[in-house]
Design a protein around this motif. Structure first.
Motif, short mmCIF file in Angstrom:
data_model
loop_
_atom_site.label_atom_id
_atom_site.label_comp_id
_atom_site.label_asym_id
_atom_site.label_seq_id
_atom_site.Cartn_x
_atom_site.Cartn_y
_atom_site.Cartn_z
N MET A 40 0.79 -1.23 0.00
CA MET A 40 0.00 0.00 0.00
C MET A 40 0.83 1.29 0.00
O MET A 40 0.37 2.31 -0.48
CB MET A 40 -0.91 0.03 1.23
N PHE A 41 2.04 1.25 0.57
CA PHE A 41 2.84 2.46 0.72
C PHE A 41 4.31 2.17 0.50
O PHE A 41 4.76 1.04 0.64
CB PHE A 41 2.70 3.05 2.14
N THR A 42 5.05 3.23 0.23
CA THR A 42 6.50 3.19 0.28
C THR A 42 6.89 4.09 1.44
O THR A 42 6.40 5.21 1.56
CB THR A 42 7.13 3.68 -1.03
N GLU A 43 7.76 3.57 2.30
CA GLU A 43 8.25 4.34 3.44
C GLU A 43 9.68 4.74 3.16
O GLU A 43 10.46 3.96 2.61
CB GLU A 43 8.18 3.51 4.72
N ILE A 44 10.03 5.95 3.57
CA ILE A 44 11.38 6.46 3.36
C ILE A 44 11.76 7.30 4.57
O ILE A 44 10.93 8.03 5.11
CB ILE A 44 11.46 7.24 2.02
N GLU A 45 13.00 7.17 5.01
CA GLU A 45 13.46 7.87 6.20
C GLU A 45 14.58 8.84 5.85
O GLU A 45 15.49 8.50 5.09
CB GLU A 45 13.97 6.87 7.25
N GLY A 46 14.51 10.05 6.40
CA GLY A 46 15.57 11.02 6.16
C GLY A 46 15.15 12.40 6.62
O GLY A 46 14.13 12.58 7.29
N GLU A 47 15.96 13.37 6.25
CA GLU A 47 15.66 14.77 6.56
C GLU A 47 14.54 15.25 5.64
O GLU A 47 14.40 14.80 4.50
CB GLU A 47 16.91 15.63 6.37
N TRP A 48 13.75 16.17 6.14
CA TRP A 48 12.57 16.71 5.46
C TRP A 48 12.86 17.04 4.00
O TRP A 48 12.19 16.56 3.09
CB TRP A 48 12.07 17.93 6.21
N ASP A 49 13.85 17.91 3.76
CA ASP A 49 14.11 18.39 2.40
C ASP A 49 14.56 17.28 1.45
O ASP A 49 14.13 17.25 0.30
CB ASP A 49 15.15 19.52 2.41
N GLU A 50 15.40 16.38 1.93
CA GLU A 50 15.87 15.33 1.03
C GLU A 50 14.76 14.35 0.69
O GLU A 50 14.65 13.88 -0.44
CB GLU A 50 17.11 14.62 1.59
#
Length: 99
Positions: A40-50
């Motif tokens: 259902m989703f793709t999750e991604i972790e990082g800083e807001w702008d990137e």
């Protein structure tokens, strides 16, 4: 740092959106940021702008055929914490194992 879950798909492209979604996932994976894709989703972790840059590029790729695009975005913003893409799930699994 934050975890973002997003779903992007073309509208009006017929029943199957596999090719468009695969292109979006390809962009996420090429970013080098921690990520995972579920049904259902793709999750991604990082800083807001990137992360927002990656989500924007993925969305633009899905809409490249001139289709209308649907984007759903959810964020868990937690400054100072990294590794939460897996950490949150690990803590729940540990709790379940104790019960």
């Amino acid at each position: 740092m934050a975890i973002f879950a997003f779903s992007v798909a073309p509208l009006g492209a017929g029943e199957s959106v596999t090719d468009s979604v695969a292109e979006a996932v390809r962009i996420v994976r090429a970013s080098g940021l921690p990520n995972r894709t579920t049904s259902m989703f793709t999750e991604i972790e990082g800083e807001w702008d990137e992360v927002m840059d990656v989500v924007k590029r993925a969305t633009e790729a899905v809409g490249a055929g001139g289709h209308r695009v649907s984007l759903v975005l959810k964020a868990d913003i937690r400054p100072g914490h990294t590794g939460e893409l897996t950490g949150k799930v690990e803590r729940v699994e540990e709790r379940l194992a104790r019960d």
